[in-house]
Every structure is written in C-alpha cells, then in structure tokens.
Design a protein around this motif. Sequence first.
Motif, PDB file in Angstrom:
ATOM      1  N   ARG A 128       3.378   5.709  -5.831  1.00 41.54           N
ATOM      2  CA  ARG A 128       3.158   5.755  -7.276  1.00 41.54           C
ATOM      3  C   ARG A 128       1.968   6.658  -7.619  1.00 41.54           C
ATOM      4  N   ARG A 129       0.930   6.586  -6.789  1.00 40.52           N
ATOM      5  CA  ARG A 129      -0.248   7.430  -7.001  1.00 40.52           C
ATOM      6  C   ARG A 129       0.082   8.911  -6.837  1.00 40.52           C
ATOM      7  N   GLU A 130       1.020   9.209  -5.949  1.00 43.20           N
ATOM      8  CA  GLU A 130       1.443  10.599  -5.740  1.00 43.20           C
ATOM      9  C   GLU A 130       2.205  11.144  -6.936  1.00 43.20           C
ATOM     10  N   GLY A 131       2.616  10.260  -7.820  1.00 40.04           N
ATOM     11  CA  GLY A 131       3.335  10.693  -9.009  1.00 40.04           C
ATOM     12  C   GLY A 131       4.805  10.963  -8.766  1.00 40.04           C
ATOM     13  N   ALA A 149       2.293   1.640  -3.512  1.00 39.97           N
ATOM     14  CA  ALA A 149       1.243   2.074  -4.436  1.00 39.97           C
ATOM     15  C   ALA A 149       0.878   3.532  -4.193  1.00 39.97           C
ATOM     16  N   GLY A 150       0.883   3.946  -2.941  1.00 40.20           N
ATOM     17  CA  GLY A 150       0.611   5.348  -2.623  1.00 40.20           C
ATOM     18  C   GLY A 150       1.670   6.273  -3.184  1.00 40.20           C
ATOM     19  N   PHE A 187       0.818  -1.210   0.000  1.00 38.46           N
ATOM     20  CA  PHE A 187       0.000   0.000   0.000  1.00 38.46           C
ATOM     21  C   PHE A 187       0.858   1.269   0.000  1.00 38.46           C
ATOM     22  N   GLU A 215       8.697  10.600  -8.935  1.00 40.37           N
ATOM     23  CA  GLU A 215       9.588  10.086  -9.967  1.00 40.37           C
ATOM     24  C   GLU A 215      11.036  10.300  -9.557  1.00 40.37           C
TER      25      GLU A 215
END
Length: 71
Positions: free
Chosen positions: A30-33, A27-28, A24, A35
Amino acid sequence: MAALIWIGAILCLAGLGGLVWCIFVAAGARREGLEGEAMEARLRGLVAWNLGALAVSAIGLMLVVTGVILG
C-alpha cells in the motif's frame, strides 16, 4: 504433557509471526502506491501465506489446549 504445551506454544508464536509478516507486506504494498491489478497480484500471493500462518497458529493453539486438558 509439558512438551506438548511448549511445542504448541512455539507453533502458535510462529503462526502469529507469519500473520504479522503478512500485515507488513500488505502495508508495504500500500505504501508503494500499487493499484489495480498490481495490488491484486501482490495480495493474491499473500493470501496463501496468510492462510498457512493462520493454520499453523490454530494447530499450535490446539496442541496447547490438548496438553493442558491431558496434563
């Protein structure tokens, strides 16, 4: 030996919970964008938690198997 099995099962479930938590968090991120270096820094800190959760789960599984064999 029943106590050994129950303790092992609790440790195994705690380790699996830790692994799910790591999923989780990743994934969070990654969701925040995130990089590049920001994502790398977030995941680098998460690797230690992931390995710890995996170790706790493996120790729990070993206790369960040992309890079943001795019981």
